[in-house]
Design a protein around this motif. Structure first.
Motif, PDB file in Angstrom:
ATOM      1  N   LYS A   1      -7.322   3.463   7.431  1.00 21.68           N
ATOM      2  CA  LYS A   1      -7.117   3.689   5.994  1.00 21.68           C
ATOM      3  C   LYS A   1      -6.872   2.377   5.271  1.00 21.68           C
ATOM      4  O   LYS A   1      -7.413   2.138   4.197  1.00 21.68           O
TER       5      LYS A   1
ATOM      6  N   SER B   1      -9.967   0.568   4.759  1.00 23.48           N
ATOM      7  CA  SER B   1     -11.026   1.238   4.007  1.00 23.48           C
ATOM      8  C   SER B   1     -11.029   0.767   2.554  1.00 23.48           C
ATOM      9  O   SER B   1      -9.998   0.574   1.924  1.00 23.48           O
TER      10      SER B   1
ATOM     11  N   SER C   1       0.821  -1.217   0.000  1.00 30.71           N
ATOM     12  CA  SER C   1       0.000   0.000   0.000  1.00 30.71           C
ATOM     13  C   SER C   1       0.854   1.267   0.000  1.00 30.71           C
ATOM     14  O   SER C   1       1.937   1.305   0.558  1.00 30.71           O
TER      15      SER C   1
ATOM     16  N   ILE D   1       0.261   3.762   1.593  1.00 28.78           N
ATOM     17  CA  ILE D   1       0.244   4.403   2.911  1.00 28.78           C
ATOM     18  C   ILE D   1       1.621   4.353   3.574  1.00 28.78           C
ATOM     19  O   ILE D   1       2.011   5.271   4.278  1.00 28.78           O
TER      20      ILE D   1
ATOM     21  N   ASP E   1     -12.193   2.385   0.039  1.00 29.89           N
ATOM     22  CA  ASP E   1     -11.944   3.470  -0.903  1.00 29.89           C
ATOM     23  C   ASP E   1     -10.477   3.877  -1.000  1.00 29.89           C
ATOM     24  O   ASP E   1     -10.059   4.474  -1.963  1.00 29.89           O
ATOM     25  N   TYR E   2      -9.718   3.556   0.063  1.00 33.32           N
ATOM     26  CA  TYR E   2      -8.340   4.029   0.056  1.00 33.32           C
ATOM     27  C   TYR E   2      -7.509   3.141  -0.848  1.00 33.32           C
ATOM     28  O   TYR E   2      -7.442   1.934  -0.656  1.00 33.32           O
ATOM     29  N   GLU E   3      -6.895   3.713  -1.867  1.00 33.27           N
ATOM     30  CA  GLU E   3      -6.005   2.853  -2.652  1.00 33.27           C
ATOM     31  C   GLU E   3      -4.629   3.496  -2.797  1.00 33.27           C
ATOM     32  O   GLU E   3      -4.364   4.557  -2.327  1.00 33.27           O
TER      33      GLU E   3
END
Ligand SMILES: Cc1cc2nc3c(=O)[nH]c(=O)nc-3n(C[C@H](O)[C@H](O)[C@H](O)COP(=O)(O)OP(=O)(O)OC[C@H]3O[C@@H](n4cnc5c(N)ncnc54)[C@H](O)[C@@H]3O)c2cc1C
Ligand code: SF4
Ligand code: SF4
Ligand code: SF4
Lengths: 437, 285, 258, 342
Positions: free
Chosen positions: D335, D338, D223, D225, D340-342
């Motif tokens: 996140k 979630s 990810s 993130i 939607d989080y990509e």
């Protein structure tokens, strides 16, 4: 016949300086004191900085008297902004300065100067023959550091003394612990004084001298004051420091020199004892009598004697300050808030080596527009040369190496702190290699 | 809390025992074989280990470092460590004169699953200092020769002068109960008696029966990549490929956290891992 | 084992490191037992200026061309050269405005007299010679110096913590001045080893020990901006002690391009 | 389990009586919003209504730095003889922190038992205290808002009194030594206890979902993130220092000035430090800061689960409160989870 004494690097002083004396046909032809310290332009570099950044940076002018630089700098900033600080802060600051004085004088007397009088190359070699004295000396030096660490948070470049007060006020218990040590230190110091009293002080360097130090109408001997007084009877406001230290660039000496009314003057322990010594009390007073500095002296070698007296004074005064603080009740105060405004502030404090001036100008946001720092060594430089000349004239017939040793003694007696002489710089253009440090 | 029982001082897991350096055999440049003997006779008797295990070696005053045991438990009495001079501790070790005393604790780590490997073919592939732990295994299996089927050793060095244990290994060339393949990347003088080329080329000389073979690999990180490729090409099951891995280690016993990879500790769950473990542990190789 | 031959030298600085060494009052005699000090101008009159040295401790920054020559001479005669203090390691306070011309500064302070001498932007030792080990701090911490001496005598390169001041600040359980009091604290990117000295006096870290390896200057600046400090103040503080440091130079270069 | 009642007016007396069982340490107020566990000389300094201490109780069992051996060339390595055996009473430990200690117990036991840690553990009695979560606590989602064991006594705040759970024989001794200070629990107390207990869930402002988290972490190994957090993180180590379950330590030898004798010491370390995974020769297994931040979360929420069956995070909120860069574990996990989080 030509003789010359060139000491490329004067040892056992802070920073880098050298002596250059030439004797031709039995006459002193040239006397120079060189400074090789590279210049760091600290006063110019802090221009534009915010007021609160100034003291920590300018304390870096000199490590050995960083405490007094810090305090003087804080006072100058506070003067510019009319900040009033509490009595407790004043006392703690004074204690910090006394700690610095103890450390500096102990270092100078036992590690740097006494070896001279006894013909040793330094405290390390002195220690083999006089372990007790060196031990006491180191113990006192450490004590000075303990005081500085306790109040300032660090022995070199104190962190705890800030604008308006202190980051953290030491507790009563801590102060009382330090007091115990001071009481013990005072006892040790008095023993060491016997040793100092036994040293013979040569007189080859005597020469008429004007002394300058801070003075006040107070009845107590102090390292603080509200005006500058001279042995010539003159006195001046601190604010007009420029006129006292009107620095001139003199071609032969390669450095800026300070003169008062056209004559060199001396600042430092000897000057203070000469001017304010009559205010000493208790053991310090007795020490002064014992060491024979009751009558006026014009021998710079007595500066070490004066430092010994002040060492006793600073120990006693530190104990007093702690008593006073404890009696008043120690309050956990936060530093007073500073309200910057445009203006100028000047402060002076007696550093171990003499009067230290910091003077700043700020714009209305409290950003510095001009800084001026006059260190004691800078003020003494002209006088050092004067004493060199006087000594050399008396010693023209000495063999070179003994002449050299004696001149070094003169220089060291001043305890010159060359790293702090921001206004001193070696101006010899062509030298490609520097003497070793 | 009263329901915890603390170990007495003697059971201190961090306590190094003193051992004397009784022999120093210079190997190749910056590599030496140290022969150690515990000072305490009791330790000398009781210290047993498996091939692939390591010790924490202390140079008194400098610090501690994990080092594989290079000798075989089948030859008790001596403990041999092959060390490369590369940092503080190892440099300090190299400064020590013969007969100096060092600290040792261990053995640590899982070691090779020698029992599971019995009755199988073994393919030992080593590169550089990777031979240090594998030498222990090699002599273990040779000393227990009857328990294992075919044994193949592949070992590569850059040049002849950089081959660890060269003479010892060259002497294996004559053995008929194993296949010893030694290669050097370069042989400019043309004096190398056997194979020349990278280790992976040695695969051309061997048959591998994936059903009954364990591959054991240890070497520099770059070597793994190519050797693993070859092994997978030959259909070796991923959980029969064993590798000895290196990580920073302070305690050696699963406490200090430095060697943790994913949910494994190199020091207690390893340093011997299967390739299957490795794929499941990000960052492992 | 023979005592290592040691020289303690000062280039341009405040002599702080040498004073810290002299401040090791309790250990001085022990130090003399294990080191053969051949050169220490602040403390000895007889200094051997030529002999080969095992260890040279050098304090201060280089601010004059002559000092570069001197430094190189020291390097030549020493097996190990250890930089002592922030000036030697990072350039120190003298290097805070290296972009301003030295001629201008000279003129400001010395006027015409300044013309006679040369001055160069203040640089750490490593700009000129190989430095084997650095002990930073303005001034250095006594304990770190003593630790280093002991390791060197043992024959090892010393190890000092590389983590940030925050680490020590936390282990000392100080209230975070940055988060709780909104102070301009450089603790997160300043190398520790001082035991969070200033923080224990409720004084924010001013970065006097220089940046940690791989200091995340950009993130630190963002944090401070969010706390309400102006970019100018933050940059000034960053520049105070270690402006020549790579992490800061990279940051400023990037900032300049934006 | 035995439960008794301690009226608050008897608290000081009771705490005073505990000094027989060891040196008393409890939370005190350090600053407006900061607390720390500290030796108690003045009972009035004890602050049982606190959110969290700067350092968790781990400092008593794995001190920030400690000497593990003294060494000399002649004698080798000798463990220091001093104060491992001092008795302590640690009063006012929150449920999450007790869980923190239980997690450390897992790590320091096993095949190799760390006797420095466990000797201290054995010599310290733990008296827990209930708490009201603040906006950084998420112990409920980490299942550490309630604790079954790992303490001798546990005080639940009932406004005028504490309900005291007695969990060990030592705890029982403590109560018995001042029996007269305690009362029986009555029906009303039970009702009140239940009411407070039911209210608890309303206090939580943040939380994270543990269901399937290990798998989601694996899926989000790459990810973006991690890169984002790597940009923010300062590698300052704060999060690891303050975490009740972070236990990494470094070991180093410190020499005395004779250049021969000295001490082997250990000191807290952090996997966020650049050289945490650096090996000799310069190879660094986690060179990028992003990979180190990732490692911290993976180890806590993924690796530890595989190894010990639960995450090594107790939701105490310390790292959220004290990270200068606002790297926030709940935000990161949220996140990651979630869609939607990509
Ligand atoms: C299981 C295992 C087996 C090993 N076997 C051998 C062997 O047989 N022969 C050999 O020469 N080397 C071996 N190593 C590598 C050896 O441990 C390192 O070379 C050694 O730690 C370097 O220490 P140093 O102090 O000389 O280096 P420095 O770089 O100065 O290391 C400083 C400290 O960092 C840690 N550290 C640094 N590198 C490593 C590393 N690679 N692994 C673990 N900790 C490290 C150590 O605690 C060391 O004290 C092995 C490593 C592991 C993990
Ligand atoms: S006060 Fe400064 S050094 Fe301490 S934790 Fe906060 S940011 Fe870090
Ligand atoms: S506290 Fe924050 S900035 Fe510091 S290391 Fe942890 S995640 Fe990074
Ligand atoms: S990771 Fe953060 S919230 Fe979780 S236990 Fe550690 S400090 Fe507390």
């Amino acid at each position: 016949m030509k003789k010359s004494v060139v000491v490329n690097h004067l040892c056992r002083i802070e920073g880098h300086g050298g002596i250059n004396v030439a004797i031709e046909d039995g006459k002193v032809a040239r006397v120079e004191m060189d400074i090789f310290e590279g210049t760091r332009f600290l006063e110019a570099l802090v221009v534009g900085r915010s007021y609160n950044e100034i003291p920590p940076i300018l304390s870096r002018i000199c490590a050995i008297c960083s405490a007094v630089h810090t305090i003087t700098s804080l006072m100058a900033v506070e003067d510019a902004f009319d900040t009033k600080i509490s009595t407790q802060t004043e006392l703690l600051r004074e204690l910090l300065v006394q700690g610095g004085n103890i450390e500096s004088h102990a270092l100078h007397i036992f590690c740097l100067a006494v070896p001279d009088f006894l013909g040793y190359s330094g405290a390390f070699t002195l220690a083999t023959d006089h372990p007790e004295e060196v031990k006491i000396g180191l113990g006192l030096k450490k004590l000075g550091n303990t005081v500085q660490e306790t109040i300032g948070g660090r022995a070199v470049h104190p962190v705890n003394a800030v604008l308006g007060g202190f980051g953290k006020v030491p507790t009563k218990e801590t102060l009382l612990r330090v007091k115990e040590e001071l009481i013990k230190g005072l006892k040790d110091a008095l023993v060491a004084i016997e040793f100092i009293a036994s040293l013979e002080i040569p007189s080859f360097s005597e020469s008429p001298t004007i002394y300058a130090a801070l003075g006040s109408s107070a009845q107590e001997y102090s390292l603080f004051g509200d005006k500058v007084i001279f042995s010539s009877g003159d006195s001046r406001e601190i604010k007009s420091y420029k006129e006292l230290c009107n620095e001139t660039v003199i071609p032969h000496s390669h450095a800026k020199h300070s003169y008062f009314k056209g004559r060199p003057f001396m600042v430092g322990a000897l000057a203070r004892i000469m001017l304010n010594g009559h205010k000493l009390k208790f053991e310090a007073k007795r020490t002064k009598e014992k060491l024979g500095l009751n009558s006026p002296s014009e021998n710079i070698l007595h500066n070490n004697t004066a430092q010994a007296i002040e060492l006793v004074y600073s120990l006693e005064r530190s104990i007093q300050i702690i008593d006073e603080l404890v009696e008043r009740g120690i309050k956990d105060e936060k530093p007073v808030k500073i309200k910057p405004k445009a203006g100028q502030g000047t402060a002076a404090v007696e550093a171990p080596r003499g009067t230290l001036y910091h003077s700043y100008t700020f714009d209305k946001e409290g950003r510095l527009t001009r800084a001026d720092v006059i260190t004691p060594t800078a003020q003494n430089l002209a006088n050092i040369e004067k004493d060199f000349r006087a000594s050399a004239e008396r010693l023209v017939d000495e063999p070179e190496d003994s002449l050299q040793a004696k001149l070094e003694m003169v220089a060291r007696a001043y305890d010159p702190c060359i790293s702090c002489s921001v206004h001193l710089v070696r101006l010899t253009p062509k030298r490609t290699t520097l003497p070793l440090r | 809390m009263s329901n915890y029982s603390a170990k007495s001082g003697a059971d201190n897991i961090y306590q190094p025992s003193l051992a004397r350096i009784v022999r120093i055999l210079p190997q190749i440049k910056d590599h030496r074989l140290f022969e150690l003997r515990f000072e305490d006779p009791e330790m000398r008797r009781s210290f047993t280990y498996n091939p692939g295990q390591f010790v924490e070696l202390s140079v008194i005053g400098t610090g501690e470092a994990p080092v594989s045991i290079s000798s075989s438990p089948t030859r008790p009495g001596v403990l041999e460590l092959c060390v490369r001079k590369i940092g503080r501790v190892t440099e300090a070790l190299f400064r020590l004169p013969l007969n100096s005393v060092v600290g040792l604790r261990g053995p640590y780590g899982n070691g090779f699953p020698v029992e599971a490997m019995e009755r199988n073919n073994l393919l030992i592939v080593a590169g550089g200092l990777g031979m240090a732990p594998l030498r222990s295994l090699l002599w273990y299996v040779l000393d227990n020769r009857s328990k294992f089927k075919e044994i193949i050793l592949m070992f590569g060095a850059k040049i002849s002068e950089e081959m660890l244990f060269k003479f010892e290994l060259l002497s294996l060339l004559d053995r008929t109960d194993m296949k010893c393949l030694l290669t050097v990347d370069k042989d400019e003088e043309g004096t190398w008696p056997v194979q020349v080329g990278v280790v992976t080329r040695l695969f051309d000389f061997v048959e591998i029966d994936p059903e009954i073979t364990y591959a054991i690999v240890c070497g520099p990180p770059i070597m793994y990549k190519f050797v693993l490729e070859k092994l997978l090409e030959r259909n070796l099951p991923k959980d029969r490929i064993l590798m000895s891995l290196e990580r920073r280690m302070k305690c050696g016993v699963g406490k200090c956290g430095h060697c943790s990879v994913g949910y494994k500790y190199t020091c207690i769950d390893g340093p011997i891992f299967t390739y299957w473990d490795a794929i499941n542990l990000p960052e492992m190789i | 084992m023979a005592k290592p031959k040691v020289g303690i030298f000062g280039i341009t600085g405040c002599a702080g490191e040498q004073i810290v060494i002299l401040n090791c009052e309790d250990q001085l005699m022990d130090i003399l037992k294990i080191l053969d000090i051949r050169s220490f101008h602040t403390a000895l009159s007889e200094n051997d200026e030529k002999c080969d040295l095992d260890i040279a401790f050098v304090e201060g920054a280089v601010v004059q061309p002559e000092e570069e020559i001197l430094l190189k001479e020291i390097r030549k005669r020493s097996r190990l050269l250890i930089a002592l203090g922030t000036c030697a390691v990072w350039g120190g306070v003298a290097a805070m405005k290296n972009e301003v011309s030295r001629e201008r500064l000279k003129d400001e302070i010395y006027g015409p007299a300044g013309k006679i001498f040369e001055s160069i932007p203040a640089q750490p030792l490593c700009s000129f010679v190989k430095v084997d080990f650095s002990i930073s701090g303005c001034p250095i911490e006594k304990e770190q110096f003593l630790q280093a001496v002991a390791s060197l005598v043992h024959g090892d390169i010393p190890i000092l913590p590389k983590y940030a001041v925050c680490t020590e600040c936390k282990t000392n359980e100080n209230t975070c001045l940055l988060l709780e009091k909104g102070g301009l604290c450089l603790g997160p990117i300043t190398v520790g080893g001082c035991d969070a000295r200033c923080l224990s006096y409720s004084i924010p870290c001013s970065g006097c020990r220089g940046p940690v390896e791989e200091a995340n200057v950009a993130s630190e600046v963002e944090i401070l901006k969010e706390k309400g400090f102006t970019l100018g103040d933050v940059h000034n503080q960053l520049r105070t002690f270690a402006a020549p440091a790579e992490a800061l130079q990279t940051y400023f270069a990037k900032r300049g391009r934006e | 389990m035995q439960i008794v009642k301690l009226p608050k007016e008897n608290l000081d007396k009771f705490v005073g009586s505990l000094s027989k069982f060891g040196e008393i340490h409890a939370p005190i107020k350090k600053d407006e919003n900061t607390y720390l566990f500290s030796k108690i000389e003045d009972l009035s300094k004890i602050e049982l209504n606190y959110n969290r201490t700067i350092l968790p109780p781990k400092k008593y069992f794995l001190p920030p730095t400690e000497t593990i051996f003294r060494f000399s060339p002649e004698k080798g390595y000798e463990p220091p003889k001093d104060n491992l055996n001092r008795k302590y009473v640690l009063l006012g430990v929150h449920s999450c922190d007790i869980h923190g200690l239980k997690i450390l117990d897992l790590v320091f036991s096993g095949t190799y038992v760390d006797n420095y840690y466990f000797t201290r553990r054995k010599n310290t009695s733990i008296i827990g205290v209930s708490c009201i979560p603040d906006d950084m606590c998420f112990c409920r989602s980490m299942e550490t808002d309630f604790v079954e064991d790992g303490f001798d006594l546990f005080l639940s705040d009932m406004d005028d009194s504490y309900l005291v759970r007695i969990a060990t024989s030592l705890g029982d001794d403590m109560v018995r030594a001042s029996q007269s200070l305690f009362k029986e629990v009555d029906k009303e107390d039970i009702a009140e206890y239940k009411r407070k207990s039911n209210e608890m869930k309303n206090y939580f402002k943040i939380g994270l979902e543990l269901y399937n988290l290990p798998e989601i972490m694996d899926l989000e190994y790459e990810s973006k993130i991690w890169g984002e957090m790597g940009e923010k993180c300062l590698s300052c180590g704060t999060c690891s220092m303050v975490c009740p379950t972070c236990y990494c330590y470094d070991v180093f030898d410190e020499l005395n000035l004779d250049g021969k004798t000295g001490e082997r010491r250990r000191r807290w370390d952090s996997c966020l430090f650049k050289d945490h995974a650096l090996v000799a020769g310069g190879l660094n297994f986690r060179k990028e800061r992003s990979s180190r931040v990732k490692n911290r979360y993976f180890h806590k929420q993924r690796g530890f689960v595989a190894q010990y069956g639960r995450p090594s995070c107790v939701g105490c909120g310390r790292c959220i409160q004290s990270c200068p860069a606002k790297v926030d574990i709940v935000e990161v996990i949220t996140k990651i989870r979630s869609v939607d989080y990509e």
